[in-house]
Write a protein that holds these residues in place. Structure first.
Motif, short mmCIF file in Angstrom:
data_model
loop_
_atom_site.label_atom_id
_atom_site.label_comp_id
_atom_site.label_asym_id
_atom_site.label_seq_id
_atom_site.Cartn_x
_atom_site.Cartn_y
_atom_site.Cartn_z
N ASN A 511 30.86 27.66 35.95
CA ASN A 511 31.84 28.43 35.19
C ASN A 511 33.03 27.54 34.86
O ASN A 511 33.53 26.82 35.72
CB ASN A 511 32.29 29.65 35.99
CG ASN A 511 33.54 30.33 35.42
OD1 ASN A 511 34.56 30.40 36.08
ND2 ASN A 511 33.46 30.80 34.19
N GLN A 513 36.88 27.52 32.81
CA GLN A 513 37.92 28.36 32.23
C GLN A 513 39.09 27.52 31.74
O GLN A 513 39.46 26.53 32.37
CB GLN A 513 38.44 29.37 33.27
CG GLN A 513 37.40 30.29 33.84
CD GLN A 513 37.95 31.14 34.97
OE1 GLN A 513 39.10 31.61 34.92
NE2 GLN A 513 37.15 31.34 36.00
N ASN A 559 36.30 31.21 28.94
CA ASN A 559 35.69 31.65 30.20
C ASN A 559 34.18 31.59 29.99
O ASN A 559 33.55 32.56 29.62
CB ASN A 559 36.15 33.05 30.58
CG ASN A 559 35.73 33.42 32.00
OD1 ASN A 559 35.30 32.58 32.78
ND2 ASN A 559 35.85 34.69 32.34
#
Length: 944
Positions: A511, A513, A559
């Motif tokens: 992930n 961001q 994101n």
């Protein structure tokens, strides 16, 4: 998915417990067979496993083992021994110094549990012990590796982007993100940073090694060969495995303090204080938990130069302040001399405060099963000054007023600072044991890295005199979770000596961001008070956003997620005692770009194996493999927007446009795909007269579709009189016609293919000389990279004249300065000579490092300009580190030393590349070893 993983983990735990048997803690001592002196730092491994430890200062060790286990003990310069545990609770192992063996046992690079030394492995591996790490006198892990391993390069950056906060590390002359980092054999996450300014690491993301406390490290293994078929994405150049300490009932406290004391401007700065603590506790009766902590505080250094009164190249007047036309020279000179003209830059190390805590633990659940866990957290606060001072004037026109100048806020101008809070965390938990003869290892590893940017000592000029001087400019976040299971078994039969089979699977989740900064860090507030000249009436436009780094805008926020699965299998066939043949195959599939199949084969052949001969051993080894590196989420989705106000009140945007942006598509730049490689290596290893070893390994790494950050495309030159430059600007404007607010853009692209060739040489000698033991080693790396092809996107080749297309591809998309960073931007060679002599309680050490030359290439525009910068080659330089350790008793030791004791500096920048005089050293092209001068330090070590 989480429930399934938890269920699988629980079932594995129950299954493993069911087959568990009894295991005991063994206390041992390793001594010299000749004089009974304790041997500190010896490697202790359980045969047939990768479980082990090292002996402490007194030669003692503790290890959890079964009665039927065989303990392997090795120490550089001594004959290795095997001892069966049996019913013994304590062992005293004597190593014979008269039959010396210069090689430590190697774990990395093989899933076989057969122990091998680094001259027996089919690919080159360096072993760096904790003792060698501490002896460098350096406090950052990336710098330690750079000065002790010739194939590793890591340089602190100054005045750059996040590179000033995280030291990127590269192996064998390729990019930092093409080396895989492991901790205890498990994949470590990278940082959230992608380097976007002009440094050798531009376009790459890498792990922050300095988040790992040096006090936690037992040894470091550097695998210098492509290993993607074994370990997965990123291992194109090789693998660095950091092995954590696992000792119990012993501890150590180290306190290191020092500062730079250099002849340049008689500077004394960069005060450093490092405190490291390590202690191991027993966990129940049979397990352990080893805890390490470190606090590393470092003050800034400053090697800036004098801001000249006249341009050193052109002779033009350099004004600090604006003056009305006709102001007398006496008044001008007096005011110009009233400021500290060394204060217009701050070039050197930034200030850092770094605290970290790591834990390594294991708990036997039975004789054949063990639960293990390790991980840590670190917090670093780092301040990096920006080299671009904002002068009240700063031009060659006497009455010019800077659009950033507010006399009520910064009367003499300002030097902005990029401050960052970096938080890094990781945790691994797993179980390993045996089931039906198979070694089974199941684990889960989580990693987190976050960088919060604060820009201070600056302004958003478009706000006016009410502007804050400190801004939250946003944050970058990267999360990674890796779950894997591996099985291996060694088979022995009459046909061949042994055959090891390993296979497994891996699931990884990632992930990335980007978090927008506060509004005032990027917004244009349209201040209308700016008059561009003293006594004039012409209104000008003030820049929007915090100077140094405008914050991430909401349009930049991201994101993004992805996942991947991997399946692997490898075999090792010991055809005989002299012939080893290996093969590996790995398949990985990513949710965002596709799949990749890689393979590797390697071999070693002993031509001579006779301990009674002067030439005891001589072996050939070699490997051929394919590899790949998946485009990182940072490269795919990094986005940054700069707002540029216009005279008419409008606003245009300059973008780092991510791979999904329609602006990127308008230039014909396709989706990012994997970098792929072909690796070839061939080497020879030998041991001579028991005391000397030599390894020589040649290699070639061909990489296709390397991901780079392009130059900036804009159409500011649309009225240029040169037809080619004007035509290029018109073409760019056409490509951006659907985005009227966008004036400039740059992109990540699979832009180039490269070929890297090199040779690694390692020579080592250890022998008892007089009353002590002499250790000598000479290691070298010689490497060269060439760009073999450039993949220009369709949007730049489908229209325009041949001259225009060539201009866009060679002057902007991938220009000569970018090419120079790959081909000559780092030293082409590095030699490291280490000498140490242990005599009773005294151990002096000398490390001499020679850094080869490198070249900074300027842009074509500068080459064509009489007032532009120029190419510059920086000559080879040699640094010398000296230290002396004295052991007061078995508990207390003191070390005094100096790194770069002769105060050596790189070549200064030429006049053309430092026209104002403010930055004598350092370029965006690269560095050899920094430019801070001599560092003097002292260290106290307490063992308990």
């Amino acid at each position: 998915m989480k429930q399934k993983l938890l269920l699988l983990f629980s079932l594995s735990l129950l299954f493993s417990t069911a087959i568990a048997q009894k295991r005991n803690n063994i206390v041992g001592k390793i001594i010299d067979a000749k004089d009974n002196a304790p041997l500190a730092g010896a490697t202790v491994l359980i045969k047939g496993t990768q479980t082990g430890t090292t002996s402490n200062f007194d030669g003692n060790f503790t290890l959890s083992a079964k009665p039927e286990d065989i303990v392997l003990v090795s120490f550089v310069g001594y004959v290795s021994q095997q001892v069966k545990v049996g019913n013994q609770n304590s062992l005293t192992i004597k190593l014979n110094p008269d039959q010396q063996d210069l090689n430590e046992v190697v774990v990395i690079g093989s899933r076989s549990n057969q122990a091998r030394t680094n001259i027996e492995t089919p690919v080159p591996v360096d072993i760096i012990t904790s003792k060698e790490i501490v002896a460098t006198g350096r406090t950052d892990l990336s710098q330690i590796l750079s000065f002790i391993a010739p194939s590793v390069n890591s340089n602190r950056q100054t005045g750059g982007d996040g590179s000033s906060h995280i030291n990127p590390l590269a192996l064998r002359g390729v990019a930092p993100d093409q080396t895989l980092i492991l901790v205890n054999g498990k994949r470590r996450h990278t940082s959230a940073l992608v380097n976007v300014l002009g440094t050798p690491a531009q376009g790459a993301s890498s792990a922050d090694l300095d988040a790992i406390p040096v006090s936690a490290i037992e040894r470091i293994e550097v695998l210098r060969d492509g290993a993607a078929a074994q370990y997965g994405s990123d291992a194109i150049a090789g693998v660095i495995n950091i092995v954590l300490k696992s000792s119990v009932d012993q501890g150590q406290v180290t306190i290191t303090t020092g500062e730079y004391n250099t002849s340049y401007r008689n500077k004394k700065d960069g005060f450093t204080l490092l405190t490291g603590v390590n202690y191991g506790f027993r966990l129940g009766e049979k397990g352990f938990i080893n805890i390490s902590g470190q606090i590393n505080n470092r003050d800034a250094t400053d090697r800036s130069g004098f801001y000249e009164y006249n341009n050193r190249l052109t002779g033009a007047k350099l004004y600090w302040f604006p003056y009305a036309v006709g102001t007398s020279s006496e008044i001008v000179d007096a005011k110009e001399k009233s400021v500290d003209r060394y204060s217009s830059a701050r070039s050197g190390n930034g200030k850092q405060e770094n605290a970290s805590l790591f834990v390594n633990a294991a708990l036997p659940l039975g004789n054949d099963v063990e639960f293990y866990a390790f991980g840590g957290i670190s917090s670093k606060y780092s301040i990096s000054p920006n080299n671009a001072f904002r002068f009240p004037n700063g031009t060659t026109t006497i009455n010019s007023i800077s659009s950033r100048y507010f006399p009520t806020i910064y009367p003499t101008g300002f030097l902005g600072e990029n401050a960052a809070r970096l938080v890094d965390g990781s945790f691994t938990a797993g179980i390993k044991g045996k089931a039906n003869g198979w070694n089974v290892d199941f684990s889960n590893t989580s990693g987190h890295n976050r960088i919060d940017y604060t820009i201070q000592n600056t302004i958003n000029a478009s706000i006016g005199t009410s502007s804050p001087t400190k801004f939250n400019s946003g944050a970058l976040v990267f999360n990674q979770n890796t779950t894997n299971i591996g099985l291996s078994q060694r088979f022995e039969n009459a046909a061949i000596k042994a055959f090891n089979v390993a296979f497994g699977a891996e699931y990884r989740f990632e992930n990335y961001q980007i978090i927008a900064g506060e509004e005032k860090s990027y917004k244009n507030y349209g201040d209308t008070t700016y008059i561009s000249t003293v006594g004039g009436k012409t209104k000008g436009v003030r820049p929007a956003g915090a100077q140094v780094f405008p914050g991430y805008q909401p349009a930049d926020a991201q994101n993004q997620y992805r996942h991947s699965i991997g399946l692997y299998g490898d075999v090792e066939a010991e055809i005989s005692d002299k012939f080893l043949l290996t093969g590996a195959l790995r398949y990985e599939k990513y949710s965002d770009f596709g799949d990749q199949l890689t393979w590797k084969t390697s071999t070693s052949l002993k031509l001579i194996d006779d301990r009674n001969s002067i030439l005891e051993s001589l072996s050939l080894r070699g490997a051929v493999s394919t590899g790949f590196r998946a485009p990182s989420l940072q490269q795919k989705y990094y986005s940054a927007t700069t707002s540029i106000p216009q005279a008419d009140g409008g606003l245009i945007l300059s973008l780092v446009s991510n791979n999904d942006n329609n602006v990127t598509r308008s230039f014909g730049i396709p989706n990012l795909k994997a970098e792929t490689s072909n690796n070839f290596s061939l080497g020879i290893t030998s041991r001579i007269a028991k005391h000397f070893t030599a390894t020589v390994d040649a290699y070639q790494i061909d990489i296709k579709n390397r991901i780079t950050l392009t130059g900036t495309f804009d159409f500011s030159s649309i009225n240029n009189s040169d037809a080619t430059i004007k035509g290029a600007a018109q073409l760019v404007k056409g490509l951006l016609s659907n985005y009227p607010d966008v004036n400039a853009a740059q992109f990540f692209a699979n832009a180039i293919d490269t070929k890297t060739k090199g040779i690694d040489v390692v020579l080592a000698y250890k022998n008892r000389v007089g009353a002590g033991t002499l250790n000598l080693s000479l290691a070298g790396n010689f490497t060269q990279t060439k760009v073999t092809d450039v993949h220009v996107p369709s949007g730049l080749t489908s229209s325009g004249t041949e001259e225009v297309r060539q201009y866009l591809s060679e002057r902007i998309f991938f220009d000569r300065q970018q090419r120079g960073r790959y081909e000559r931007g780092t030293p082409q060679s590095k030699l490291v000579l280490l000498a140490g002599y242990t005599w009773g309680r005294i151990t002096p050490n000398v490390v001499v490092t020679r850094f080869g030359e490198y070249t900074f290439y300027t842009t074509q525009s500068n080459i064509n300009s009489a007032t532009g910068g120029r190419d510059q080659t920086f000559s080879p330089k040699t640094t010398t580190d000296i230290s002396v350790n004295y052991q007061l008793n078995k508990s207390v030791g003191i070390t005094l030393g100096s790194n770069n004791i002769f105060d050596v500096y790189p070549d200064q920048l030429s006049i053309a590349n430092n026209q104002t005089g403010t930055v004598p050293w350092g370029t965006g092209g690269g560095q050899q070893f920094g430019f801070n001068g001599a560092f003097y330090y002292g260290r106290l070590t307490f063992n308990f």
